[in-house]
Design an enzyme around this catalytic site. Structure first.
Site, mmCIF file in Angstrom:
data_model
loop_
_atom_site.group_PDB
_atom_site.id
_atom_site.type_symbol
_atom_site.label_atom_id
_atom_site.label_comp_id
_atom_site.label_asym_id
_atom_site.label_seq_id
_atom_site.Cartn_x
_atom_site.Cartn_y
_atom_site.Cartn_z
ATOM 1 N N CYS A 132 1.139 -1.256 -0.063
ATOM 2 C CA CYS A 132 0.298 0.124 -0.197
ATOM 3 C C CYS A 132 1.051 1.286 -0.139
ATOM 4 O O CYS A 132 1.993 0.919 0.376
ATOM 5 C CB CYS A 132 -0.952 -0.148 1.339
ATOM 6 S SG CYS A 132 0.293 -0.546 2.636
ATOM 7 N N GLU A 134 -7.481 8.513 4.214
ATOM 8 C CA GLU A 134 -7.673 7.818 2.885
ATOM 9 C C GLU A 134 -8.309 7.761 1.829
ATOM 10 O O GLU A 134 -9.929 6.871 2.760
ATOM 11 C CB GLU A 134 -7.043 7.044 2.556
ATOM 12 C CG GLU A 134 -5.250 7.171 3.538
ATOM 13 C CD GLU A 134 -4.081 5.737 2.997
ATOM 14 O OE1 GLU A 134 -3.232 6.141 3.009
ATOM 15 O OE2 GLU A 134 -4.474 4.285 3.174
#
Length: 177
Positions: free
Chosen positions: A62, A110
């Site tokens: 990620c 996010e």
């Protein structure tokens, strides 16, 4: 030169230094990748030197796209940079938004484009020690149980993905196979 990531400031998407985005808890773009081998997923333990959530287990990889970088390109780049993985076809699975305290006064807020890829379990992996402590393959349902029983061993985002979005992410993967 500081890494600039796409973040929303006063309703506008603009380049913001990555650490500043986390310090201010700004909503920003991210990607997450899950490499699968059937029902097993490749997970990584974040390196001890990471500035947040060091030593915790996370999904395959990620990160945040660079300003101007497409999410799909970012996913392929980080598989290569973090794990030495090349040649996989990443498929967009879903988009998830979350906000989580990641310690040390930092907030991840996010908007995550999630990608999945199929690979054999003997896939060559060459982790960058600056990024990744170790990797392992684990059955997806065993991982979900492990996260539920020992949440302190896992990153907040992996806990959120498995607790709240598992069917949305992995249900689509089964269609791709």
């Amino acid at each position: 030169m500081p890494e600039m990531v796409p973040a929303w400031v006063d309703g506008r998407l603009m380049p913001v230094e990555k650490l500043e985005a986390h310090q201010r808890g700004l909503r920003h773009k991210a990607i997450s990748v899950f490499v699968m081998a059937g029902e097993s997923v490749l997970i990584q333990r974040r390196a001890a030197g990471k500035y947040h959530t060091p030593g915790l287990w996370a999904n395959t990889c990620c990160t945040h796209p660079r300003w101007g970088e497409a999410a799909a390109d970012c996913a392929v780049r980080r598989l290569r940079e973090e794990l030495g993985i090349t040649g996989l076809v990443t498929v967009f699975a879903d988009q998830v938004e979350y906000r989580a305290d990641v310690g040390s006064g930092l907030i991840e807020h996010e908007v995550v484009d999630i990608f999945v890829a199929e690979a054999p379990q003997d896939l060559p992996v060459a982790p960058d020690p600056e990024e990744v402590w170790e990797t392992r393959w684990v059955d997806l349902h065993d991982l979900a149980r492990e996260v539920e029983e020992h949440p302190e061993r896992f990153t907040p985002w992996l806990r959120i993905y498995l607790a709240d979005h598992m069917e949305r992410i992995f249900g689509k993967l089964r269609v791709v196979q």
